[in-house]
Design a protein around this motif. Structure first.
Motif, PDB file in Angstrom:
ATOM      1  N   THR A  10      82.806  10.135  74.866  1.00 44.30           N
ATOM      2  CA  THR A  10      82.525  10.547  73.504  1.00 44.30           C
ATOM      3  C   THR A  10      83.785  11.065  72.824  1.00 44.30           C
ATOM      4  O   THR A  10      84.058  10.746  71.662  1.00 44.30           O
ATOM      5  N   LEU A  11      84.571  11.849  73.552  1.00 43.91           N
ATOM      6  CA  LEU A  11      85.826  12.360  72.986  1.00 43.91           C
ATOM      7  C   LEU A  11      86.813  11.234  72.705  1.00 43.91           C
ATOM      8  O   LEU A  11      87.506  11.239  71.686  1.00 43.91           O
ATOM      9  N   THR A  12      86.887  10.269  73.614  1.00 45.60           N
ATOM     10  CA  THR A  12      87.792   9.136  73.421  1.00 45.60           C
ATOM     11  C   THR A  12      87.356   8.326  72.199  1.00 45.60           C
ATOM     12  O   THR A  12      88.187   7.936  71.375  1.00 45.60           O
ATOM     13  N   LEU A  13      86.048   8.081  72.070  1.00 44.23           N
ATOM     14  CA  LEU A  13      85.533   7.330  70.937  1.00 44.23           C
ATOM     15  C   LEU A  13      85.788   8.081  69.618  1.00 44.23           C
ATOM     16  O   LEU A  13      86.186   7.473  68.624  1.00 44.23           O
ATOM     17  N   THR A  14      85.602   9.400  69.614  1.00 44.65           N
ATOM     18  CA  THR A  14      85.860  10.213  68.424  1.00 44.65           C
ATOM     19  C   THR A  14      87.331  10.129  68.032  1.00 44.65           C
ATOM     20  O   THR A  14      87.671   9.977  66.856  1.00 44.65           O
ATOM     21  N   TRP A  15      88.227  10.205  69.047  1.00 44.03           N
ATOM     22  CA  TRP A  15      89.661  10.149  68.783  1.00 44.03           C
ATOM     23  C   TRP A  15      90.043   8.790  68.192  1.00 44.03           C
ATOM     24  O   TRP A  15      90.798   8.702  67.229  1.00 44.03           O
ATOM     25  N   ILE A  16      89.498   7.718  68.730  1.00 42.53           N
ATOM     26  CA  ILE A  16      89.803   6.371  68.235  1.00 42.53           C
ATOM     27  C   ILE A  16      89.308   6.221  66.789  1.00 42.53           C
ATOM     28  O   ILE A  16      90.007   5.666  65.939  1.00 42.53           O
ATOM     29  N   CYS A  31      91.594   5.421  63.403  1.00 40.26           N
ATOM     30  CA  CYS A  31      91.279   4.269  62.542  1.00 40.26           C
ATOM     31  C   CYS A  31      91.011   4.699  61.101  1.00 40.26           C
ATOM     32  O   CYS A  31      91.497   4.068  60.156  1.00 40.26           O
ATOM     33  N   LEU A  32      90.243   5.768  60.935  1.00 40.35           N
ATOM     34  CA  LEU A  32      89.947   6.242  59.579  1.00 40.35           C
ATOM     35  C   LEU A  32      91.187   6.749  58.869  1.00 40.35           C
ATOM     36  O   LEU A  32      91.337   6.579  57.657  1.00 40.35           O
ATOM     37  N   SER A  33      92.101   7.382  59.572  1.00 40.97           N
ATOM     38  CA  SER A  33      93.332   7.854  58.920  1.00 40.97           C
ATOM     39  C   SER A  33      94.180   6.682  58.453  1.00 40.97           C
ATOM     40  O   SER A  33      94.850   6.751  57.435  1.00 40.97           O
ATOM     41  N   GLN A  34      94.162   5.586  59.181  1.00 37.44           N
ATOM     42  CA  GLN A  34      94.912   4.398  58.772  1.00 37.44           C
ATOM     43  C   GLN A  34      94.284   3.737  57.545  1.00 37.44           C
ATOM     44  O   GLN A  34      94.983   3.214  56.693  1.00 37.44           O
ATOM     45  N   VAL A  35      92.966   3.762  57.442  1.00 37.41           N
ATOM     46  CA  VAL A  35      92.282   3.193  56.284  1.00 37.41           C
ATOM     47  C   VAL A  35      92.695   3.936  55.021  1.00 37.41           C
ATOM     48  O   VAL A  35      92.994   3.339  53.994  1.00 37.41           O
TER      49      VAL A  35
END
Length: 185
Positions: free
Chosen positions: A4-10, A14-18
């Motif tokens: 869950t932590l890994t998925l949240t980090w990913i 991704c959202l910061s790049q958008v």
């Protein structure tokens, strides 16, 4: 938990790049305010209440169901106005424009009119321009002040005030002196 932590980090990466990729292009320009102009106008509004060519006409009146209002111009009466504007108070003074608008008797126990008037100038330096007034107008006061809320032409984005003084009244004709200060760009 670790997944869950890994998925949240990913997702956060991704959202910061958008957000970075979707910024729009803009070019900043320095703020350069337009100079403010102040114009003082002086003219006379000529109004004819009765006769064969009135400049003020009643178009609606409230349907009062009680006899509480004995006034000859009761609360809720709507008038349409088309008054000439002249350089002087005399009948033969040069016409410089006209005032078009509405007046509503809005005071139950007074002679207060809420007015919208557009003063259009037809000659001189301000030909084709106008100022708009929207304000409460206590008719029985000899001197009063109304708000200038807009304009067009030379008076685009205008604000200011108009000082009115009753010049003449005989029951048929009303002449009002206007001293208007217009702030415009």
């Amino acid at each position: 938990m670790r997944g869950t932590l890994t998925l949240t980090w990913i997702l956060m990466v991704c959202l910061s790049q958008v957000a970075v990729q979707s910024q729009y292009y803009s070019e900043s320009l320095p703020y350069d305010p337009r100079p403010v102009k102040v114009t003082n106008l002086h003219f006379f509004l000529h109004e004819t209440l009765r006769g064969k060519n009135p400049t003020v006409v009643m178009v609606a009146q409230a349907n009062n169901t009680s006899n509480d209002n004995y006034s000859s111009v009761p609360f809720g009466t709507l008038y349409v106005i088309d008054d000439p504007l002249k350089i002087g108070p005399g009948d033969n003074s040069e016409v410089i424009g006209n005032a078009l608008g509405l007046g509503i008797l809005a005071g139950k126990n007074s002679t207060t009119v809420v007015m919208y008037l557009d003063f259009g100038f037809t000659t001189g330096k301000f030909k084709g321009s106008s100022i708009s007034i929207f304000s409460r107008n206590p008719l029985i006061e000899t001197e009063r002040e109304l708000s200038v809320v807009g304009g067009r032409g030379e008076f685009r984005m205008a604000e200011g005030y108009a000082r009115l003084k009753n010049y003449f009244f005989d029951g048929t004709t009303v002449i009002i002196e206007y001293n208007v200060t217009v702030i415009h760009y």
